[in-house]
Design a protein around this motif. Structure first.
Motif, short mmCIF file in Angstrom:
data_model
loop_
_atom_site.label_atom_id
_atom_site.label_comp_id
_atom_site.label_asym_id
_atom_site.label_seq_id
_atom_site.Cartn_x
_atom_site.Cartn_y
_atom_site.Cartn_z
N HIS A 25 30.32 45.88 -17.23
CA HIS A 25 29.84 46.32 -18.53
C HIS A 25 29.17 45.14 -19.22
CE1 HIS A 25 32.10 50.04 -18.22
NE2 HIS A 25 33.16 49.32 -17.87
N LYS A 43 20.12 35.29 -24.52
CA LYS A 43 18.68 35.40 -24.31
C LYS A 43 17.94 34.68 -25.41
CE LYS A 43 18.68 40.03 -26.31
NZ LYS A 43 18.38 41.42 -26.09
N TYR A 52 16.93 33.67 -20.03
CA TYR A 52 18.35 34.01 -20.08
C TYR A 52 19.19 32.83 -19.61
CZ TYR A 52 16.68 38.75 -20.64
OH TYR A 52 16.05 39.87 -21.11
N ASN A 96 10.31 41.44 -12.75
CA ASN A 96 10.51 41.85 -14.13
C ASN A 96 10.84 43.34 -14.14
OD1 ASN A 96 10.60 41.80 -16.89
ND2 ASN A 96 8.39 41.88 -17.16
N ASP A 97 11.67 43.73 -15.05
CA ASP A 97 12.13 45.11 -15.13
C ASP A 97 12.45 45.38 -16.60
OD1 ASP A 97 14.40 47.17 -15.17
OD2 ASP A 97 13.89 47.17 -13.04
N PRO A 98 12.18 46.59 -17.09
CA PRO A 98 12.54 46.88 -18.49
C PRO A 98 14.03 46.68 -18.76
CG PRO A 98 11.15 48.63 -17.61
CD PRO A 98 11.49 47.71 -16.46
N GLU A 99 14.85 46.80 -17.75
CA GLU A 99 16.30 46.63 -17.88
C GLU A 99 16.75 45.32 -17.22
OE1 GLU A 99 18.91 49.19 -18.65
OE2 GLU A 99 17.40 50.34 -19.74
N PHE A 100 15.90 44.29 -17.26
CA PHE A 100 16.22 43.05 -16.54
C PHE A 100 17.54 42.45 -17.00
CE2 PHE A 100 16.24 38.47 -16.06
CZ PHE A 100 16.08 38.38 -14.69
N GLU A 101 17.77 42.41 -18.29
CA GLU A 101 19.01 41.80 -18.82
C GLU A 101 20.24 42.47 -18.21
OE1 GLU A 101 21.11 40.91 -23.14
OE2 GLU A 101 19.31 42.14 -23.05
N ARG A 102 20.24 43.76 -18.22
CA ARG A 102 21.36 44.53 -17.66
C ARG A 102 21.47 44.31 -16.15
NH1 ARG A 102 22.15 49.72 -15.58
NH2 ARG A 102 24.09 50.69 -16.22
N LYS A 103 20.34 44.33 -15.46
CA LYS A 103 20.33 44.14 -14.01
C LYS A 103 20.86 42.75 -13.63
CE LYS A 103 17.18 44.41 -10.11
NZ LYS A 103 15.81 44.68 -9.68
#
Length: 153
Positions: A25, A43, A52, A96-103
């Motif tokens: 999580h 970040k 990050y 790069n991904d829109p959900e990079f932080e989560r990934k």
């Protein structure tokens, strides 16, 4: 009847496999693994490419992920992330991904790069196998531009 049995079997297998799955999580900047604090993901940087910093629960810097920009010959600005393990200097590259932080949070915890707040060499190796340094090699091979970090420190 065979279809029904196959369906029931599939549901049972899904239930068994999810019981052994890790629960990761990300709440704010805190990363949890199986409901236990695992680390912090901070970040910074610009809107177009954030940087990050992953820390263990003792606030020791473990991993940095820096957004790298490569201007393609057609003018397209391609962004990928260079992930560096501070203690070892090993580098990985992630798209790069829109959900990079989560990934990033899920993969660092999922591959268990930390064990008891210390670097886990086996976890780092698994992460490095999943994300080798092929993006920069592929992009630069047909490109005269060098990757540039998004922020100056």
């Amino acid at each position: 009847m065979k279809t029904f049995k196959a369906f029931v079997f599939a549901l049972l297998m899904l239930g068994v496999s999810s019981a052994y799955a890790q629960q990761v999580h990300l709440k704010g900047k805190r990363v949890y693994l199986n409901d236990q604090p695992y680390g912090f993901l901070h970040k910074s940087g610009s809107v177009w490419g954030k940087d990050y910093l992953f820390q263990n629960t003792k606030n020791e810097d473990i991993v940095t992920a820096k957004a790298m920009h490569v201007v393609m010959p057609n003018g397209y600005d391609y962004v990928y992330y260079e992930v560096t393990f501070k203690a070892t200097g090993q580098k990985a590259e992630m798209d790069n991904d829109p959900e990079f932080e989560r990934k990033l949070a899920f993969d660092l915890a999922g591959y268990k790069v930390l064990k008891n707040d210390l670097l886990n060499p086996e976890g780092i190796q698994k992460f490095m196998e999943r994300y080798p340094t092929t993006i920069s090699k592929r992009l630069i091979s047909g490109n005269t531009y060098k990757p540039q970090a998004t922020t100056e420190k």
